[in-house]
Design a protein around this motif. Sequence first.
Motif, mmCIF file in Angstrom:
data_model
loop_
_atom_site.group_PDB
_atom_site.id
_atom_site.type_symbol
_atom_site.label_atom_id
_atom_site.label_comp_id
_atom_site.label_asym_id
_atom_site.label_seq_id
_atom_site.Cartn_x
_atom_site.Cartn_y
_atom_site.Cartn_z
ATOM 1 N N ILE A 27 2.807 -65.554 67.138
ATOM 2 C CA ILE A 27 3.790 -64.648 67.740
ATOM 3 C C ILE A 27 5.185 -65.228 67.575
ATOM 4 C CG2 ILE A 27 4.518 -63.525 69.872
ATOM 5 C CD1 ILE A 27 1.647 -63.632 70.824
ATOM 6 N N SER A 28 6.075 -64.431 67.035
ATOM 7 C CA SER A 28 7.485 -64.799 66.892
ATOM 8 C C SER A 28 8.319 -63.522 66.951
ATOM 9 C CB SER A 28 7.733 -65.537 65.579
ATOM 10 O OG SER A 28 7.481 -64.697 64.467
ATOM 11 N N LEU A 29 9.613 -63.684 67.184
ATOM 12 C CA LEU A 29 10.497 -62.527 67.267
ATOM 13 C C LEU A 29 10.570 -61.784 65.937
ATOM 14 C CD1 LEU A 29 13.411 -64.032 69.380
ATOM 15 C CD2 LEU A 29 11.498 -62.642 70.159
ATOM 16 N N ARG A 30 10.584 -62.527 64.862
ATOM 17 C CA ARG A 30 10.663 -61.902 63.537
ATOM 18 C C ARG A 30 9.402 -61.077 63.262
ATOM 19 N NH1 ARG A 30 9.002 -63.445 58.409
ATOM 20 N NH2 ARG A 30 10.234 -62.584 56.702
ATOM 21 N N LYS A 31 8.233 -61.625 63.580
ATOM 22 C CA LYS A 31 6.993 -60.886 63.360
ATOM 23 C C LYS A 31 6.898 -59.671 64.270
ATOM 24 C CE LYS A 31 4.376 -64.895 61.745
ATOM 25 N NZ LYS A 31 3.227 -65.808 62.018
ATOM 26 N N THR A 32 7.424 -59.791 65.490
ATOM 27 C CA THR A 32 7.405 -58.640 66.396
ATOM 28 C C THR A 32 8.288 -57.522 65.869
ATOM 29 O OG1 THR A 32 7.017 -60.121 68.276
ATOM 30 C CG2 THR A 32 7.825 -57.914 68.761
ATOM 31 N N ARG A 33 9.469 -57.872 65.353
ATOM 32 C CA ARG A 33 10.344 -56.843 64.764
ATOM 33 C C ARG A 33 9.672 -56.174 63.573
ATOM 34 N NH1 ARG A 33 14.286 -61.129 65.306
ATOM 35 N NH2 ARG A 33 15.626 -60.778 67.135
ATOM 36 N N ILE A 34 9.029 -56.976 62.736
ATOM 37 C CA ILE A 34 8.355 -56.407 61.558
ATOM 38 C C ILE A 34 7.218 -55.478 61.980
ATOM 39 C CG2 ILE A 34 6.939 -56.986 59.556
ATOM 40 C CD1 ILE A 34 8.588 -59.531 59.244
ATOM 41 N N SER A 35 6.436 -55.886 62.957
ATOM 42 C CA SER A 35 5.308 -55.050 63.406
ATOM 43 C C SER A 35 5.797 -53.739 64.011
ATOM 44 C CB SER A 35 4.463 -55.822 64.419
ATOM 45 O OG SER A 35 5.217 -56.142 65.574
ATOM 46 N N THR B 49 8.630 -52.163 63.257
ATOM 47 C CA THR B 49 9.111 -51.340 62.143
ATOM 48 C C THR B 49 7.965 -50.733 61.352
ATOM 49 O OG1 THR B 49 11.050 -52.795 61.978
ATOM 50 C CG2 THR B 49 10.597 -51.338 60.111
ATOM 51 N N VAL B 50 6.925 -51.521 61.097
ATOM 52 C CA VAL B 50 5.760 -51.014 60.360
ATOM 53 C C VAL B 50 5.079 -49.893 61.133
ATOM 54 C CG1 VAL B 50 3.465 -51.637 59.545
ATOM 55 C CG2 VAL B 50 5.394 -53.137 59.061
ATOM 56 N N ILE B 51 4.981 -50.035 62.448
ATOM 57 C CA ILE B 51 4.356 -48.985 63.258
ATOM 58 C C ILE B 51 5.136 -47.679 63.156
ATOM 59 C CG2 ILE B 51 3.918 -48.285 65.646
ATOM 60 C CD1 ILE B 51 3.130 -51.188 66.210
ATOM 61 N N PHE B 52 6.450 -47.752 63.252
ATOM 62 C CA PHE B 52 7.266 -46.537 63.173
ATOM 63 C C PHE B 52 7.103 -45.868 61.806
ATOM 64 C CE2 PHE B 52 9.225 -47.886 67.054
ATOM 65 C CZ PHE B 52 9.822 -46.750 67.583
ATOM 66 N N VAL B 53 7.133 -46.650 60.742
ATOM 67 C CA VAL B 53 7.067 -46.073 59.394
ATOM 68 C C VAL B 53 5.678 -45.501 59.113
ATOM 69 C CG1 VAL B 53 7.234 -46.599 56.939
ATOM 70 C CG2 VAL B 53 8.903 -47.560 58.528
ATOM 71 N N LEU B 54 4.623 -46.261 59.387
ATOM 72 C CA LEU B 54 3.275 -45.796 59.083
ATOM 73 C C LEU B 54 2.883 -44.579 59.916
ATOM 74 C CD1 LEU B 54 1.204 -49.086 58.621
ATOM 75 C CD2 LEU B 54 2.078 -47.530 56.877
ATOM 76 N N CYS B 55 3.252 -44.575 61.182
ATOM 77 C CA CYS B 55 2.923 -43.418 62.021
ATOM 78 C C CYS B 55 3.660 -42.164 61.549
ATOM 79 C CB CYS B 55 3.262 -43.714 63.473
ATOM 80 S SG CYS B 55 2.186 -44.949 64.252
#
Length: 407
Positions: free
Chosen positions: A148-156, A158-164
Amino acid sequence: MSCLNYTEMNKTSMMKSYEEVRTEEISHFFMAIATPLVCSFGVLGNILNLVVLTMEKYQRTLTKMELSAHMGLIALAFSDFMFCLLALLFTLLPLKDVYELEDYVVYYDWLGGGFITIFIVISTWLIVVMAGERYMAVCHPFKARKLISLRKTRISITVIFVLCALCTVPIFLEKEIVRCDNSTFLRVEDRKMFTRPIVAARRLAWSVCFDFIPCASLIYFNIILILKIRKAKQLRQNMAPLQREKKIAIRPAKRNGSVKFARELNIHHQSHSQSSSFSHSNVSGKLTVHLTRKRAADSALNSVTATLVAVVLLFLILVSPSELLKFVLEYATSSVDKYKVKLVRSVTNFMQALNFSTNFVLYCAINKSFRQTLTKIVCLWWIALLPKRKRKGSSDSMTSDERNNMI
């Protein structure tokens, strides 16, 4: 079918049974009264969530785990706000069966349901990701520090918004705007290529990806987190008597001086100098500060965990059953009365709106730091909204008092 025949068919279908009339009345109550009120509260509540959580992020000294959870909660508040706003428009705009050419509401009737669905699935997977991160932080803390890191949380996020958003594209394609025969009216219809079996297959895949898998994951994560919270609570209750006994034993030692304090603790090195006693007290002071900070971090971690557990429980109660019920009634059964389907849709839509609108109440009831930050914001707004005359009068009275004191 022309629009004239369409309207005539609606006029001739005025003869309805008592059950159909009661069903329409209940549906009207949920869609025209209850849902708009809940969505209005949700719009205001999620705005406050965004403000309070953002201020907490910058004002408090949060750990990496807490910052990741706060970022997820901020993204969830934005998604819930968009859902409440779009659902409120859906209930307030005059949606019709037939539209005129210059009536732009037809475009919302065409695309509004797809956008609402986007934010439903975004909120769903945001909750799943946050529950997974909290599960790692509580059950596997050493692995969580690496994963868990801030960078990985931001990426996850963003990926959720795009994929959904991409997964919702077929919903936009299922309907189209059709011009009537006389070319003066428009209506929204299902595309002919999307037959009932195709839509049922799409709905089945949708239920697996956005209903069953998230529901099963949230149930597993929530059970583990609840068990961990109960275990930690029992441990604190068992440790409380020991801590009270230590405090009672230390108080008389402080009153009688450092020599008696050393005797009560069976410290037989009486030949130590004052420098050694000072170093001992310094080490104990540092240990106390460290334990205080650890307790504060643990309480903050438990507060975030309890908040997320409450959010997941509310989601499982209000959203998951509604999605499963809609799927069963519309696609799993062969013949269902359309009025029953309409009633189920109205009730389940209200349940979803209630879920996305009440997180503000959960945060206020469970999270102490959220309440404190909200109180500060309300106080600042109240001071800023005070009339200038009162502030001027108070300043004048202060200057008069100062003059009297000077005299």
